[in-house]
Design an enzyme around this catalytic site. Sequence first.
Site, short mmCIF file in Angstrom:
data_model
loop_
_atom_site.label_atom_id
_atom_site.label_comp_id
_atom_site.label_asym_id
_atom_site.label_seq_id
_atom_site.Cartn_x
_atom_site.Cartn_y
_atom_site.Cartn_z
N GLU A 2 34.10 -58.67 94.90
CA GLU A 2 34.79 -58.49 96.10
C GLU A 2 36.21 -59.31 96.10
OE1 GLU A 2 32.85 -57.44 99.69
OE2 GLU A 2 34.22 -58.63 100.69
N SER A 13 31.92 -63.13 100.68
CA SER A 13 31.15 -62.34 99.36
C SER A 13 31.69 -62.29 98.36
CB SER A 13 30.82 -60.61 100.17
OG SER A 13 30.02 -60.95 101.19
N ARG A 67 35.91 -51.66 101.06
CA ARG A 67 36.57 -52.86 100.57
C ARG A 67 37.90 -52.74 99.48
NH1 ARG A 67 34.38 -53.85 104.07
NH2 ARG A 67 32.95 -55.07 104.59
C1 LIG Z 1 33.58 -67.38 105.36
C2 LIG Z 1 34.32 -65.95 104.94
C3 LIG Z 1 33.70 -64.98 105.63
C4 LIG Z 1 33.88 -63.88 105.22
N1 LIG Z 1 33.75 -62.41 105.95
C5 LIG Z 1 34.10 -61.32 105.61
C6 LIG Z 1 33.53 -60.14 106.17
O1 LIG Z 1 32.73 -60.33 106.99
N2 LIG Z 1 34.10 -59.05 105.77
C7 LIG Z 1 34.80 -58.71 105.06
O2 LIG Z 1 35.78 -57.65 104.83
N3 LIG Z 1 35.49 -59.95 104.36
C8 LIG Z 1 35.00 -61.28 104.90
N4 LIG Z 1 35.36 -62.36 103.84
C9 LIG Z 1 36.46 -62.15 102.84
C10 LIG Z 1 37.98 -62.22 103.54
O3 LIG Z 1 38.20 -63.05 104.57
C11 LIG Z 1 38.63 -61.05 103.67
O4 LIG Z 1 38.67 -60.21 102.50
C12 LIG Z 1 40.04 -61.08 104.41
O5 LIG Z 1 40.65 -59.61 104.83
C13 LIG Z 1 41.24 -61.49 103.29
O6 LIG Z 1 42.50 -61.56 104.06
P1 LIG Z 1 43.34 -62.89 103.41
O7 LIG Z 1 44.68 -62.82 104.24
O8 LIG Z 1 42.80 -63.91 103.38
O9 LIG Z 1 43.64 -62.10 101.92
P2 LIG Z 1 43.90 -63.00 100.51
O10 LIG Z 1 42.72 -63.66 100.16
O11 LIG Z 1 45.33 -63.82 100.78
O12 LIG Z 1 44.41 -61.62 99.64
C14 LIG Z 1 43.35 -60.66 99.40
C15 LIG Z 1 44.13 -59.55 98.74
O13 LIG Z 1 45.23 -58.93 99.53
C16 LIG Z 1 46.55 -58.95 99.12
N5 LIG Z 1 47.51 -59.36 100.23
C17 LIG Z 1 47.07 -60.11 101.03
N6 LIG Z 1 48.32 -60.09 101.96
C18 LIG Z 1 49.15 -59.11 101.46
C19 LIG Z 1 50.28 -58.44 102.04
N7 LIG Z 1 50.72 -58.75 103.13
N8 LIG Z 1 50.65 -57.44 101.62
C20 LIG Z 1 50.07 -56.92 100.44
N9 LIG Z 1 48.99 -57.50 99.66
C21 LIG Z 1 48.29 -58.76 100.54
C22 LIG Z 1 46.48 -60.23 97.80
O14 LIG Z 1 47.29 -59.87 97.06
C23 LIG Z 1 44.84 -60.06 97.27
O15 LIG Z 1 44.92 -58.88 96.48
C24 LIG Z 1 34.99 -63.41 104.48
C25 LIG Z 1 35.73 -64.87 103.83
C26 LIG Z 1 35.22 -65.95 103.92
C27 LIG Z 1 35.87 -67.28 103.46
#
Ligand SMILES: Cc1cc2nc3c(=O)[nH]c(=O)nc-3n(C[C@H](O)[C@H](O)[C@H](O)COP(=O)(O)OP(=O)(O)OC[C@H]3O[C@@H](n4cnc5c(N)ncnc54)[C@H](O)[C@@H]3O)c2cc1C
Length: 301
Positions: free
Chosen positions: A295, A224, A175
């Site tokens: 996380e 998580s 992560r």
């Molecule tokens: C119902 C649910 C289930 C989930 N299940 C999982 C799972 O099974 N496994 C898992 O690993 N995670 C899971 N997650 C967590 C989440 O979906 C992941 O961490 C996901 O990859 C985050 O992506 P995001 O685009 O929404 O990131 P954001 O929440 O928008 O950002 C997360 C981080 O990434 C950075 N970021 C985003 N985009 C960029 C970019 N283009 N360049 C630089 N930095 C950037 C942001 O600054 C921040 O620090 C879950 C979440 C939910 C709501």
Amino acid sequence: MSNLIDFTSKFGESLSKKVKLSNYSWFNLGGDAEFFFKPRDKTELLEFFKEAKKNDIKTTFLGAGSNTLFRDNGVKGAVIKLSKNFSFTRLIEKDIIEVGAATLDRKVAEFAKENNLTNLEFLSCIPGSIGGAIIMNSGCYDYDISQILISIRVIDKKKCEEIEIKKEDIKFVYRGNNLSEDLIIISAKLKGSSDKKEKIEKKQNDLVHKKKLSQPSQIKTCGSTFKNISKEKKAWMLIKESGCENYEEGDAVISKKHCNFFINKGKAKSSDIENLIQKVKRKVYEKTKVNLELEIKILGE
Ligand SMILES: Cc1cc2nc3c(=O)[nH]c(=O)nc-3n(C[C@H](O)[C@H](O)[C@H](O)COP(=O)(O)OP(=O)(O)OC[C@H]3O[C@@H](n4cnc5c(N)ncnc54)[C@H](O)[C@@H]3O)c2cc1C
């Protein structure tokens, strides 16, 4: 002041002021962003970084907001969310896909399936964007994005330049990774392996089904809350063992289906979620001497 007016007028519709961040987080919580910037393309993004630097405006990056809690007092400076022009999928070699960083993970999984490429099925279980998945090294069921990554294209906000970084030059951990916070990912190359579409579809459906059984859906959560300690020692086990499963703070509650998922039941404030986090962290430490690590990312004032 006049500098700031020049700054805001320069980016037209791509730049807004005082934008409600609750609309951009899966928790549906958080105050306003002082500025909210959705670049049309990388030229505009580079220009924005130059101007932000000149005007001493802090910049923060956002993907799909599925792992981000914004604080109640919002975020100072500019929150940057890549526009839909950064959402694309292209097959560039038989087994290599180029994707925009704003592309949703599940769209990438679909595209890989349509092109008979396996090993990307797990992306259909993760609700975020590819940029967020790379920053978080997201994954599930023994897969994570570092296993399929070839390289990323990024823009360095301080140097105002675009570079390509190979996977070998990034140190991925569970992560997370060692990428500088100055880098915004704009695209990535991912590698799959050829296989039969029916087999890929079955694998994808099996993973989605498994996930649905163990984790809640259709709720205001960021997944998580804490990182697992190891494969054997999961955060949810420690929360359960410490007897915090039924803790709540206002409308911030813990999922009955998966006690590492914290939920905004409707009227929670971000501070309720943060207080719940602290309460659980303290209790788990008291009971098990394990210091749970977050996380989810918490941003803002
Ligand atoms: C119902 C649910 C289930 C989930 N299940 C999982 C799972 O099974 N496994 C898992 O690993 N995670 C899971 N997650 C967590 C989440 O979906 C992941 O961490 C996901 O990859 C985050 O992506 P995001 O685009 O929404 O990131 P954001 O929440 O928008 O950002 C997360 C981080 O990434 C950075 N970021 C985003 N985009 C960029 C970019 N283009 N360049 C630089 N930095 C950037 C942001 O600054 C921040 O620090 C879950 C979440 C939910 C709501």
